[in-house]
Motif scaffolding. Structure first.
Motif, short mmCIF file in Angstrom:
data_model
loop_
_atom_site.label_atom_id
_atom_site.label_comp_id
_atom_site.label_asym_id
_atom_site.label_seq_id
_atom_site.Cartn_x
_atom_site.Cartn_y
_atom_site.Cartn_z
N ASN A 211 -45.28 -36.03 -20.73
CA ASN A 211 -46.40 -35.12 -20.89
C ASN A 211 -45.87 -33.70 -20.84
O ASN A 211 -45.09 -33.35 -19.93
CB ASN A 211 -47.43 -35.30 -19.77
N VAL A 212 -46.28 -32.87 -21.78
CA VAL A 212 -45.95 -31.45 -21.77
C VAL A 212 -47.25 -30.69 -21.55
O VAL A 212 -48.13 -30.68 -22.42
CB VAL A 212 -45.27 -31.01 -23.08
N LEU A 213 -47.39 -30.08 -20.38
CA LEU A 213 -48.60 -29.36 -20.00
C LEU A 213 -48.42 -27.89 -20.36
O LEU A 213 -47.56 -27.20 -19.81
CB LEU A 213 -48.88 -29.54 -18.51
N LEU A 214 -49.25 -27.41 -21.28
CA LEU A 214 -49.12 -26.07 -21.82
C LEU A 214 -50.04 -25.08 -21.09
O LEU A 214 -51.10 -25.47 -20.58
CB LEU A 214 -49.46 -26.07 -23.31
N HIS B 56 -52.01 -35.78 -8.54
CA HIS B 56 -51.67 -34.52 -7.85
C HIS B 56 -52.23 -33.28 -8.54
O HIS B 56 -51.84 -32.16 -8.19
CB HIS B 56 -50.16 -34.42 -7.69
N ASN B 57 -53.13 -33.47 -9.51
CA ASN B 57 -53.89 -32.35 -10.08
C ASN B 57 -52.98 -31.25 -10.62
O ASN B 57 -53.21 -30.06 -10.38
CB ASN B 57 -54.85 -31.77 -9.02
N ARG C 268 -52.67 -30.26 -13.64
CA ARG C 268 -53.45 -29.42 -14.56
C ARG C 268 -54.21 -28.34 -13.80
O ARG C 268 -54.20 -27.16 -14.19
CB ARG C 268 -54.41 -30.29 -15.37
N GLY C 269 -54.87 -28.72 -12.72
CA GLY C 269 -55.64 -27.75 -11.95
C GLY C 269 -54.76 -26.72 -11.27
O GLY C 269 -55.10 -25.52 -11.21
N LEU C 270 -53.61 -27.16 -10.74
CA LEU C 270 -52.73 -26.24 -10.01
C LEU C 270 -52.07 -25.22 -10.92
O LEU C 270 -51.59 -24.18 -10.44
CB LEU C 270 -51.65 -27.04 -9.27
N THR C 271 -52.03 -25.49 -12.22
CA THR C 271 -51.37 -24.58 -13.16
C THR C 271 -52.36 -23.86 -14.07
O THR C 271 -51.95 -23.11 -14.95
CB THR C 271 -50.34 -25.32 -14.02
N ALA C 272 -53.65 -24.06 -13.87
CA ALA C 272 -54.65 -23.43 -14.72
C ALA C 272 -54.52 -21.90 -14.63
O ALA C 272 -54.40 -21.33 -13.54
CB ALA C 272 -56.05 -23.86 -14.30
N GLY C 273 -54.54 -21.24 -15.78
CA GLY C 273 -54.47 -19.79 -15.82
C GLY C 273 -53.10 -19.21 -15.54
O GLY C 273 -52.97 -17.99 -15.42
N LYS C 274 -52.08 -20.05 -15.44
CA LYS C 274 -50.74 -19.58 -15.10
C LYS C 274 -49.79 -19.69 -16.29
O LYS C 274 -49.88 -20.63 -17.07
CB LYS C 274 -50.21 -20.37 -13.91
N GLY C 275 -48.90 -18.74 -16.39
CA GLY C 275 -47.97 -18.67 -17.52
C GLY C 275 -46.76 -19.55 -17.32
O GLY C 275 -45.64 -19.06 -17.14
N LEU C 276 -46.95 -20.87 -17.37
CA LEU C 276 -45.89 -21.83 -17.08
C LEU C 276 -46.11 -23.09 -17.90
O LEU C 276 -47.21 -23.63 -17.93
CB LEU C 276 -45.90 -22.17 -15.59
N ILE C 277 -45.07 -23.57 -18.56
CA ILE C 277 -45.07 -24.89 -19.17
C ILE C 277 -44.54 -25.89 -18.14
O ILE C 277 -43.55 -25.62 -17.47
CB ILE C 277 -44.19 -24.92 -20.43
N VAL C 278 -45.21 -27.04 -18.00
CA VAL C 278 -44.77 -28.07 -17.07
C VAL C 278 -44.44 -29.33 -17.87
O VAL C 278 -45.29 -29.87 -18.59
CB VAL C 278 -45.84 -28.39 -16.01
N LEU D 272 -47.35 -28.08 -2.69
CA LEU D 272 -47.04 -28.16 -4.12
C LEU D 272 -47.56 -26.91 -4.83
O LEU D 272 -46.87 -26.34 -5.69
CB LEU D 272 -47.65 -29.42 -4.72
N GLU D 273 -48.75 -26.46 -4.47
CA GLU D 273 -49.29 -25.23 -5.07
C GLU D 273 -48.43 -24.02 -4.69
O GLU D 273 -48.13 -23.17 -5.53
CB GLU D 273 -50.73 -25.02 -4.62
#
Length: 326
Positions: free
Chosen positions: A74-77, A108-109, A111-121, A312-313
């Motif tokens: 999975n690539v989370l944009l 572990h959410n 998607r929620g922990l990275t919402a609005g953040k400039g990071l690809i996971v 984790l956050e």
């Protein structure tokens, strides 16, 4: 997001077939901005299944000679990836044993922990007991997870997504087996990652009377390698153990962000067996970092062998602070 989702569709296709996105520019003027392109094959990976239908979570399954079945990722944009035109830092997030990249993300959410953040996971498969390694032996075909991740997946990500393909653009983090993998990859591939994090991840293969190496061998033999092993049984491949052992590569962590979490009070037999070893090996690892003056951020907190969402956050925010900004 998962293998059960429908086949790929272009999420930004207009009625006339034009792939473009409209972004609100400075002064409130609508302006065209670049869109994300569909990913392609390369670096020994052939895409056999994909879903680029979710604006943030893109999914791929590959055929590769490195693994005897088709692993996936999975690539989370970031929220603004499709219209910003920006380049982003990347966090490679590694799951623990007896789970996969989908369950790790769901539990572990991320998607929620990275919402609005400039990071690809990037969250790849690592095998149920692959130990982020190329095993000494396998009775079920190739399971070369280290080769898949470091020689195939990492350059594939950088060729297909707008990432900083450099030291200050990459971080790696993981839980349990994945925390070990993060520590191992950071040391063994010294110039790849500027930040490393281990959430309940063991930090020494030889510590605690070699418990982690035994753990890796027995678990991989049982559920991953059909009786084969990561490091050799009954006799270890000592050179392989030394090459993969974080504590034997302590200087490789200098000038990096190092983030460690371990539980101090496991509440069940499984948690006790796992986290007692984690805590002991992390303490030995931290003592060695301190001995040579390498800075680290560490937390010993109540509880056993599980991911702590607040830490984790904190880790994700620390990764963003350390890496080159989008």
């Amino acid at each position: 997001m998962t293998a059960q989702q429908p086949s790929r569709r272009n999420i930004l296709k207009s009625a006339g077939g034009l792939t473009a996105a409209l972004a609100l520019g400075a002064g409130g003027v609508l302006a065209a901005a670049p869109t994300a392109a569909a990913a392609g094959d390369g670096f020994g990976l052939r895409i056999v299944e994909r879903n680029e239908g979710d604006p943030r979570m893109w999914y791929y399954r590959f055929q590769t000679d490195a693994i005897g079945w088709n692993p996936a990722v999975n690539v989370l944009l970031p929220d603004d990836y499709h219209w910003s035109g920006r380049t982003y830092p990347v966090l490679y997030l590694l799951h623990g044993g007896l789970e996969d990249f989908i369950t790790f993300d769901a539990h572990h959410n991320i998607r929620g922990l990275t919402a609005g953040k400039g990071l690809i996971v990037v969250m790849p498969d690592g095998g149920r007991a692959g130990w982020y390694s190329n095993p000494v032996s396998s009775a079920v075909g190739p399971r070369n997870w280290e080769h898949f991740h470091m020689s195939q997946l990492l350059p594939w990500v950088e060729a297909n997504f707008r990432t900083y393909a450099e030291y200050d653009g990459r971080a790696v983090s993981g839980f349990s087996m994945g925390g070990f993998g993060a520590l191992k990859y950071t040391a063994k591939y010294y110039g790849h990652f500027a930040s490393v994090s281990a959430h309940s991840g063991p930090a020494s293969l030889r510590g605690f009377n070699g418990a982690v190496t035994h753990w890796a061998n027995l678990s991989s033999a049982a559920v991953e390698l059909g009786g084969g092993s990561v490091y050799g049984m009954p006799f270890w491949d000592e050179a392989r153990v030394s090459a993969d052992n974080p504590i034997q590569r302590i200087e490789s962590y200098r000038n990096k962000r190092v983030f460690l979490v371990a539980g101090t009070s496991p509440e069940d037999i499984q948690g006790y067996a796992n986290e007692t070893v984690v805590l002991d090996t992390q303490r030995e690892f931290k003592a060695n970092l301190d001995r040579v003056g390498i800075r680290h951020e560490s937390y010993e907190v109540p509880g056993g062998h599980f991911v702590r969402g607040d830490l984790l956050e904190r880790d994700i925010n620390g990764v963003i602070d350390r890496l080159r900004k989008a």
